[in-house]
Design a protein around this motif. Structure first.
Motif, PDB file in Angstrom:
ATOM      1  N   LEU B 112     -10.491  -6.611  -7.428  1.00 54.75           N
ATOM      2  CA  LEU B 112     -11.696  -7.344  -7.813  1.00 54.75           C
ATOM      3  C   LEU B 112     -12.855  -6.354  -7.938  1.00 54.75           C
ATOM      4  O   LEU B 112     -13.152  -5.612  -6.999  1.00 54.75           O
ATOM      5  N   SER B 125     -12.611  -4.266  -4.517  1.00 58.74           N
ATOM      6  CA  SER B 125     -11.805  -4.847  -3.443  1.00 58.74           C
ATOM      7  C   SER B 125     -10.361  -4.998  -3.917  1.00 58.74           C
ATOM      8  O   SER B 125     -10.103  -5.740  -4.873  1.00 58.74           O
ATOM      9  N   ASP B 126      -9.475  -4.293  -3.258  1.00 54.99           N
ATOM     10  CA  ASP B 126      -8.056  -4.431  -3.593  1.00 54.99           C
ATOM     11  C   ASP B 126      -7.521  -5.674  -2.888  1.00 54.99           C
ATOM     12  O   ASP B 126      -6.897  -5.607  -1.830  1.00 54.99           O
ATOM     13  N   ILE B 127      -7.804  -6.796  -3.485  1.00 58.12           N
ATOM     14  CA  ILE B 127      -7.505  -8.096  -2.878  1.00 58.12           C
ATOM     15  C   ILE B 127      -6.030  -8.235  -2.527  1.00 58.12           C
ATOM     16  O   ILE B 127      -5.663  -8.654  -1.430  1.00 58.12           O
TER      17      ILE B 127
END
Lengths: 181, 288
Positions: B112, B125-127
């Motif tokens: 994200l 953000s590496d969700i």
């Protein structure tokens, strides 16, 4: 299982209002999952918090205001991008669940896509875009994050990020934490 | 003839009684008007759809403007959203003409990106990695119900239960997943009514009209509102807030809208952050 799905949001909400009777009972069914006793505690952390429930961190959000509608009569705002405000419950757990709520009740909070982030340091965590301009005043439940037992304790957090050209507010966060021992 | 005359007299009397009742009770008048517009949805059905709209569509793309005099914003928004389990993606680009600030929020299915072009900063953000295995929080039908998602708190305020948005559509939520508006503006059924049905950008919409409570009067500097809500999905296609003079002081207006077109999935959801932008390193560690 990242999310706690057994009882859903309705029971979770009741547990916030009555931790003793609902919180522990609600999660009793998870005994088999973890082979341990569940404990539940609710932490309410204001901006500039002065209670034992937790503390804050911030970059910017330097404008402090008093307003009777905000929790304990105050809040902070930011009008520029690239700033953040954080709420830390005074708890570190090894595996468990956090139900995350934020509070607002001021007409000055008008960021239509306010980025909240909540969860455990290092993950798991979740991101929620919240319309501070349209939302009603009060507490808002944003979501639940679950972390497996890994043999070391981890802190939880809620943060809000500011945005250029609008006013982002930071008032309070509430976290309902369940863990096993 | 006498029998017919008697029936006519009784009918006339009933009509007169009905006339006076409806003219002395504005709520009843509204209810009468609602019924004449062939009510297809109840107020509660409309609210339930709005707070659960992501259950009713898989793909959405479009554009809208969102302005507010009191809040001082004037956004132009374009969005592409894939709301299919396992394939969630979104790309939302918006520009505030009032402050001349541009923003991108992109979820490529893994990471994200939240980019503020004026501040020249971004959050990445590496969700999926942080939350593996990823799955949206599941809600039962009972928990999804509007009436079960508002609870009074001990201090007199309410607690509102929002569902998460697995597509991370950012400001596009104001239209595509309008939970905040549904909880705030429509909470009291006595303060608004369904006044008709119209066609809007090829969609059937319910038209809602009502009064703002004190909180929103203060917030918007308005007094009444009108909304156009997609009857199939609960998506908010237009919203207007009016002041005492009838002037529009806040408005969301969809200008293009495509729903459930699978080709939306083929849109380019990749993103490259402009060089030189500062990455926000949040969250930070507790200070206590």
């Amino acid at each position: 299982m990242r999310k706690r799905l057994i009882f859903g949001a309705l029971v979770t909400s009741l547990s916030v209002l009555n931790i003793t009777s609902y919180g522990i009972t609600s999660y009793a069914a998870d005994d088999d999952l973890y082979g341990a006793t569940p404990n539940s505690t609710m932490y309410e952390i204001d901006n500039d918090n002065s209670t034992s429930d937790g503390s804050n961190g911030r970059s910017g959000f330097s404008t402090y205001e008093t307003y009777s509608g905000s929790l304990r009569g105050d809040h902070r705002i930011s009008k520029v991008g690239g700033e953040y405000y954080e709420w830390y419950p005074n708890a570190a757990i090894d595996g468990g669940n956090g139900d995350f709520y934020i509070h607002l009740n001021s007409s000055k909070f008008v960021n239509t896509s306010t980025r909240y982030e909540y969860g455990f340091y290092g993950g798991p965590y979740e991101v929620y875009y919240f319309d501070q301009n349209a939302a009603p005043g009060g507490y808002s439940y944003l979501g639940s994050v679950n972390k497996e037992i890994e043999g070391s304790t981890t802190n939880l957090y809620t943060s809000v990020s500011s945005k250029s050209g609008t006013t982002t507010g930071a008032d309070a966060s509430k976290v309902f934490i369940t863990w096993w021992n | 003839m006498k029998k017919i005359g008697l029936i006519s007299l009784v009918s006339l009397s009933l009509m007169l009684v009905g006339f006076f009742i409806f003219n002395n009770d504005s709520t009843s008048v509204e209810a009468q008007e609602e019924s004449t517009t062939e009510a297809k949805l109840t107020q509660d059905e409309i609210k339930n759809k709005m707070v659960n709209s992501i259950d009713y569509f898989e793909y959405a793309s479009g554009e809208f403007t969102y302005t507010s005099e009191a809040a001082g914003f004037d956004y132009s928004v374009s969005y592409n959203v894939v709301n299919v389990p396992g394939e969630y993606k979104s790309k939302v680009t918006y520009y505030d003409n009032a402050s001349q600030c541009g923003f991108d929020t992109v979820f490529d299915g893994q990471t994200l990106y939240d980019v503020d072009h004026k501040a020249e900063y971004y959050i990445e953000s590496d969700i999926m990695a942080a939350n593996a295995p990823y799955a949206p929080e599941e809600w039962s039908d009972e928990d999804k119900a509007y009436e079960n998602r508002i609870e009074p708190a001990p201090n007199g305020e309410n607690v509102y239960y929002y569902r998460e948005d697995p597509t991370y559509m950012s400001i596009a939520k104001a239209s595509l997943f309008p939970q905040e508006v549904a909880f705030g503006y429509l909470q009291d059924n006595n303060m608004w009514a369904i006044t008709g049905y119209e066609e809007y950008l090829g969609r059937e919409v319910a038209v809602l009209e009502g009064d703002l409570n004190e909180y929103y009067q203060d917030k918007t500097q308005g007094s009444t509102f009108k909304m156009w809500v997609d009857t199939e999905t609960g998506i908010l296609l237009q919203k207007e807030v009016y002041n005492e003079s009838g002037e529009v002081v806040e408005k969301l207006e969809t200008t293009s809208f495509t729903l459930n077109d699978p080709s939306t999935a083929t849109y380019d959801y990749s993103y490259t952050v402009p060089s030189g932008y500062t990455k926000q390193d949040a969250p930070h560690h507790p200070t206590n």
